[in-house]
Design a protein around this motif. Structure first.
Motif: not given
Length: 602
Positions: A316-320, A332-337, A236-243, A325-330
């Protein structure tokens, strides 16, 4: 189509103008302030704009215009929604006849707010539809879509940009949307009156409207699905651009994931439900609360399907708290994939800002007022209640003059409560002129009504300085050709305050004497420290250090903490680009080594 470079808040304002909005109101608050300011700068004669005294007033005034068939927009920051939640909730039931869009700018971080509250929760609670833009371009198109939805369903609509969307820039194509023929003018109708029996019927309509909106939002361009994989990514929101940036950086292919933008409340359910039995894991990326994530769990319960692994805040995979940040999403996706080569440093990551101590500006009249009260109460037990504004920085050393700060206007009422609970303490409440008009009057009235004992210090710098110097009732509204000026001292007298003093914050010795005499009096008393914000003034001259007298003791710095003063090589130095000659330091120096060579108060 030609594009214009504009900030997110500019895009919202210009979209409203292009949509034929004729009534705009709001209260200054970062990150939303520029919405109303931009309308002021670009409005035509048929658009009425006002800075209201608070968000509740702004929304209620806009509701009256919307009852009369106008297209209206109200702008505020997220904590402003707290101030107007009563009319907002009731308007969900009552509805509107024209259009009413409530722009509520959320502040993950927070960058400049008391809380990180998530407006999406209020949309779910009130059953008001909400749009959550991910960019300035979407802020523009969603503003106009919100106006159309508001008119179609006769309901207020919330637009919820976050700080990064409000203050980022992008090229935006403008588009004028046609006006819906509506007979202007207020028409009497029983539906505008909140009766319990009518509220029951309206509640049924609200529930139906929410269900209808859920179906309508399925067809929005923001609800399109991208990719064909078995991993669902919701953002959602600006996180779409980060993803999107993270997916591109990791070179993920479309057959590895499905991406879906959660851009609205209510969330379009049918499209998501159609995917639930086709995916083996879900990643939910959002800031603030786990609003989308909770709805995904709800949908699994509703359909009776077994939920797969869901990566998000609840796991607990996304901070509360704070911004993603883009770094954090990168990472996370490295772990997921299960990408084996971890990328620890994304080259485009946002670097944290260098730490800098937040202090009052050089020459700020609030510093002088705080120092005056501090000297008057030296060696006495006193409690100093603060409020929302620049002067919250009075908490910083060396002043340390703010013991409490809760919300707009609370300094007075909290002070009254502390004094009742601690009758032997001397209690002061500091409040700025804009905050006084926003929500301080009720506290004054309550203190008089309940026989309180309190010294109210009103820091009157003739502006809403923290958000850029917007006008206050004391300076006159910029929306009127012949503005009416409301004097703080007249309001205090009208409320029943009998002991009112007005003084320059730079009259140190006189101020100390007034504070001491006033503090011992019974009842509600007020001292108005009046001097313009230093950003509103043109500097004539400054102060200088007499090096033959200065011994480098540093008392001036230790006492007032002016950022224009530093100690270098055993001598005090004054930054001429920052100093504006207020002269407070000349009164603090015991050796009279600081000389005023002009300035505002010569």
């Amino acid at each position: 189509m030609q594009k214009e470079l504009m900030m997110g808040n500019h895009a919202i304002a210009l979209a409203a103008i292009d949509a034929g909005v004729t009534f705009v109101s709001g209260y200054p608050g970062t990150p939303a302030t520029e919405v109303v300011e931009t309308v002021f700068k670009n409005k035509t004669d048929d658009i009425y704009v006002e800075w209201s005294v608070n968000e509740k007033v702004a929304l209620e005034a806009a509701a009256g215009a919307a009852y009369s068939g106008c297209r209206c927009i109200v702008a505020m920051k997220q904590v402003g929604l707290n101030a107007c939640s009563d009319p907002a909730m009731n308007l969900s039931y009552i509805g509107v006849r024209g259009a009413l869009v409530i722009v509520v700018a959320d502040d993950p971080g927070p960058v400049s707010s008391q809380t990180e509250q998530d407006t999406r929760n209020f949309a779910l609670y009130s059953k008001l539809p909400l749009f959550d833009p991910s960019s300035p371009e979407e802020a523009y198109t969603m503003t106009q879509m919100a106006i159309e939805i508001s008119e179609k369903y006769s309901t207020p609509v919330i637009l919820r940009p976050t700080t990064r969307v409000c203050h980022s820039y992008a090229g935006v194509s403008r588009n004028k949307i046609p006006l819906v023929p509506v007979k202007k003018g207020f028409e009497k109708d029983n539906k505008w009156v909140c009766f319990p029996a009518l509220s029951y019927l309206n509640h049924l309509k609200v529930e139906k409207r929410f269900a209808d909106l859920m179906k309508e939002f399925e067809s929005l361009p923001y609800s399109r699905q991208y990719g064909t994989g078995s991993t669902l990514i919701l953002a959602s929101g600006v996180n779409c651009a980060y993803v999107k940036e993270a997916v591109q950086f990791l070179n993920l292919q479309e057959d590895q994931y499905i991406f879906l933008q959660a851009a609205t409340i209510p969330l379009p359910e049918s499209g998501i439900i159609s995917l639930l039995d086709k995916i083996d894991r879900i990643v939910v990326i959002e800031e603030l609360d786990a609003v989308i994530e909770r709805q995904i769990y709800y949908l699994y319960g509703k359909t009776g399907l077994t939920a797969p692994v869901i990566y998000g805040k609840m796991s607990g995979d996304i901070k509360t708290a704070g911004e993603n940040t883009v770094d954090e999403i990168i990472l996370l996706l490295q772990r997921v994939f299960e990408i084996p080569k971890l990328v620890e440093n994304h080259p485009d990551a946002r670097e944290p800002a260098a730490g800098k101590k937040a202090v009052l500006c050089a020459g700020c009249p609030h510093r002088a007022a705080f120092y005056t009260v501090k000297q008057a109460m030296k060696d006495q037990r006193a409690v100093f209640c603060g409020d929302i504004g620049c002067y919250t920085l009075g908490k910083s050393e060396p002043l340390n003059m703010v013991d409490t700060c809760l919300c707009m206007g609370a300094g007075i009422t909290i002070g009254l409560g502390i004094q009742k609970a601690n009758p032997d303490d001397t209690v002061f409440s500091f409040i700025g002129d804009s905050t006084f008009f926003h929500s301080g009057l009720q506290g004054v009235l309550n203190g008089i009504y309940n026989n309180g004992k309190l010294t109210i210090i009103i820091l009157d710098n003739r502006s809403t300085a923290m958000t850029g110097g917007q006008p206050t009732p004391e300076t006159g509204s910029v929306s009127c050709q012949s503005p009416q000026v409301v004097k703080i001292e007249q309001v205090l007298a009208g409320l029943g305050v009998s002991e009112i003093s007005i003084i320059s914050p730079y009259a140190l010795n006189e101020g100390i004497e007034i504070v001491r005499k006033t503090a011992v009096l019974d009842g509600i008393k007020a001292i108005i420290f009046r001097a313009p914000c230093k950003k509103k003034e043109t500097v004539k001259k400054q102060v200088k250090i007499e090096e033959s007298i200065c011994n480098g003791c540093g008392i001036c710095i230790k006492e007032i903490g002016c950022p224009a003063m530093t100690l270098n090589n055993g001598l005090i130095q004054i930054d001429e680009t920052d100093c504006n000659g207020c002269g407070l330091c000349t009164m603090v120096c015991k050796r009279q080594a600081i000389l005023q060579i002009g300035g505002r108060y010569e």
